[in-house]
Write a protein that holds these residues in place. Structure first.
Motif, PDB file in Angstrom:
ATOM      1  N   LEU A 121       0.812  -1.216   0.000  1.00  0.00           N
ATOM      2  CA  LEU A 121       0.000   0.000   0.000  1.00  0.00           C
ATOM      3  C   LEU A 121       0.845   1.266   0.000  1.00  0.00           C
ATOM      4  O   LEU A 121       0.347   2.354  -0.292  1.00  0.00           O
ATOM      5  N   LEU A 122       2.125   1.117   0.311  1.00  0.00           N
ATOM      6  CA  LEU A 122       3.037   2.259   0.196  1.00  0.00           C
ATOM      7  C   LEU A 122       3.159   2.721  -1.257  1.00  0.00           C
ATOM      8  O   LEU A 122       3.349   3.912  -1.526  1.00  0.00           O
ATOM      9  N   ILE A 123       3.049   1.792  -2.199  1.00  0.00           N
ATOM     10  CA  ILE A 123       3.300   2.114  -3.610  1.00  0.00           C
ATOM     11  C   ILE A 123       2.294   3.123  -4.148  1.00  0.00           C
ATOM     12  O   ILE A 123       2.686   4.184  -4.652  1.00  0.00           O
ATOM     13  N   PRO A 124       0.982   2.866  -4.072  1.00  0.00           N
ATOM     14  CA  PRO A 124       0.045   3.898  -4.562  1.00  0.00           C
ATOM     15  C   PRO A 124       0.125   5.188  -3.758  1.00  0.00           C
ATOM     16  O   PRO A 124      -0.058   6.277  -4.325  1.00  0.00           O
ATOM     17  N   GLN A 169      10.855  -0.961  10.603  1.00  0.00           N
ATOM     18  CA  GLN A 169      10.877  -1.259   9.172  1.00  0.00           C
ATOM     19  C   GLN A 169      10.866   0.064   8.412  1.00  0.00           C
ATOM     20  O   GLN A 169       9.991   0.905   8.632  1.00  0.00           O
ATOM     21  N   GLU A 170      11.822   0.236   7.530  1.00  0.00           N
ATOM     22  CA  GLU A 170      11.918   1.421   6.677  1.00  0.00           C
ATOM     23  C   GLU A 170      11.588   0.999   5.253  1.00  0.00           C
ATOM     24  O   GLU A 170      12.347   0.266   4.617  1.00  0.00           O
ATOM     25  N   GLY A 171      10.433   1.436   4.743  1.00  0.00           N
ATOM     26  CA  GLY A 171       9.974   0.979   3.440  1.00  0.00           C
ATOM     27  C   GLY A 171       9.972   2.066   2.385  1.00  0.00           C
ATOM     28  O   GLY A 171       9.811   3.252   2.687  1.00  0.00           O
ATOM     29  N   TRP A 172      10.140   1.651   1.118  1.00  0.00           N
ATOM     30  CA  TRP A 172      10.099   2.568  -0.025  1.00  0.00           C
ATOM     31  C   TRP A 172       9.790   1.772  -1.290  1.00  0.00           C
ATOM     32  O   TRP A 172       9.714   0.540  -1.258  1.00  0.00           O
TER      33      TRP A 172
END
Length: 358
Positions: A263-266, A316-319
């Motif tokens: 869900l980070l992507i959109p 958690q570090e997300g991208w």
């Protein structure tokens, strides 16, 4: 339908959530002189379903596949990596059946293949690698830790001060929950908190470059790693120091890595509506073993006598580095409380938009 042990809500503690029933062994005789050993397991807990839906959280079958594989290796071998392919959506009304095939047993590394079935059909398949700890190597480097790079965002707040991560981290879902007064079921196994990165992600630089968008998530274990019967903290600590729970902890980190990851992507792209989103593959690689992996905060447990000791909080570090062709990629780093880069995740997904809408 599930029998009685498979019905109802998922258990709160992670060790209960991952519980497995051994179903025996067998051989695949591809080579009549060297049959491959196979071990089988059945899940015992109902998986979590995000968004009040009926489809199971993908992180459950991913983590439990690794946990099933860990039941087939000798002491001292800890999960090194897991690459899995999601073939069919997971169901919550029938158990998972795990078939673990022994591919190789080496001195430092060993490998297992895991096929997972529901209703007789394979829904997930993965390769899980295990390794022994190698403490002396003469070299060591990593990126600067998240605790250092995001100090101004994290400073002054305890992990518990951050809001609980929603079951679906999308504005339309969060608005629906607020407007209708819906109470979401608690996420089982882990306490997961979402860090507000709004100020960081609203800068012109991030808006021009979605790959610079970041989301921090804090997570800790729920329940005792030794189960409800492990009431003696001194005994629990001795067991942990022998590495007894290391594979369980690794699975907890893997389980957390998948929560709201896609869900980070959109969000990073400013997309508010999509017609479909689903995991295709997920890989998690652990870089360190032993103490950085472990999730009980023994310093905070001094003088405590209950069976549920205080836990460490991990980040958690997300991208997302890439999207296109109806797909999107999510990457993340998992950081221990003392700033060690514990693991890296890489996830490829389907992302399709409704015609003419963002």
């Amino acid at each position: 339908m599930m029998d009685e042990q498979h019905r109802g809500e998922p258990p709160a503690s992670f060790v209960e959530l991952m519980a497995l029933k051994p179903l025996g062994t067998g051989d695949f005789t591809f080579d009549p002189d060297k049959p491959e050993k196979v071990e089988r397991f059945e899940s015992l807990a109902t998986p979590y379903c995000p968004g009040l839906g009926s489809l199971a959280f993908g992180g459950h079958v991913y983590a439990q596949s690794a946990y099933a594989a860990s039941k087939t290796v000798s002491k001292g071998l800890v999960i090194h990596s897991m690459t899995g392919t999601f073939i069919l959506p997971g169901r919550s009304d029938v158990p998972y059946f795990y078939t673990v095939r022994h591919l190789r047993d080496g001195a430092l590394y060993c490998t297992r293949a895991v096929d997972v079935r529901q209703g007789g059909k394979i829904c997930f398949s993965g390769i899980c690698s295990f390794k022994r700890d190698e403490k002396k190597d003469g070299f060591n480097h990593q990126a600067p830790p998240a605790q250092e790079r995001y100090r101004s965002i994290l400073a002054g707040k305890r992990p518990e001060d951050h809001p609980v991560s929603p079951s679906v981290d999308a504005d339309w879902w969060i608005d629906q929950i607020a407007e209708n007064g819906i109470k979401e079921p608690a996420f089982p196994g882990l306490d997961v908190r979402r860090v507000d990165m709004g100020h960081y992600n609203s800068t012109p630089e991030v808006k021009r470059s979605p790959e610079k968008y970041r989301q921090l998530t804090l997570y800790s274990l729920l329940g005792s790693p030794g189960g409800a019967s492990a009431a003696d903290l001194n005994d629990l600590r001795r067991r942990e120091e022998t590495g007894e729970f290391d594979n369980l902890y690794a699975c907890a980190h893997m389980y957390s890595s998948d929560k709201n990851s896609l869900l980070l992507i959109p969000r990073s792209l400013g997309i508010k509506h999509w017609s479909s989103m689903a995991s295709l593959t997920l890989t998690v690689v652990f870089h360190v073993h032993g103490e950085p992996l472990r999730m009980v905060d023994w310093d905070a447990s001094l003088g405590k006598t209950t069976s549920d000791p205080p836990k460490k909080w991990f980040i958690q570090e997300g991208w997302t580095p890439r999207s296109g062709e109806n797909r999107g990629v999510h990457e993340s780093w998992l950081w221990s409380p003392d700033g060690k880069l514990l693991a890296t995740s890489y996830q490829d997904s389907v992302l399709r938009l409704p015609s003419g809408r963002l």
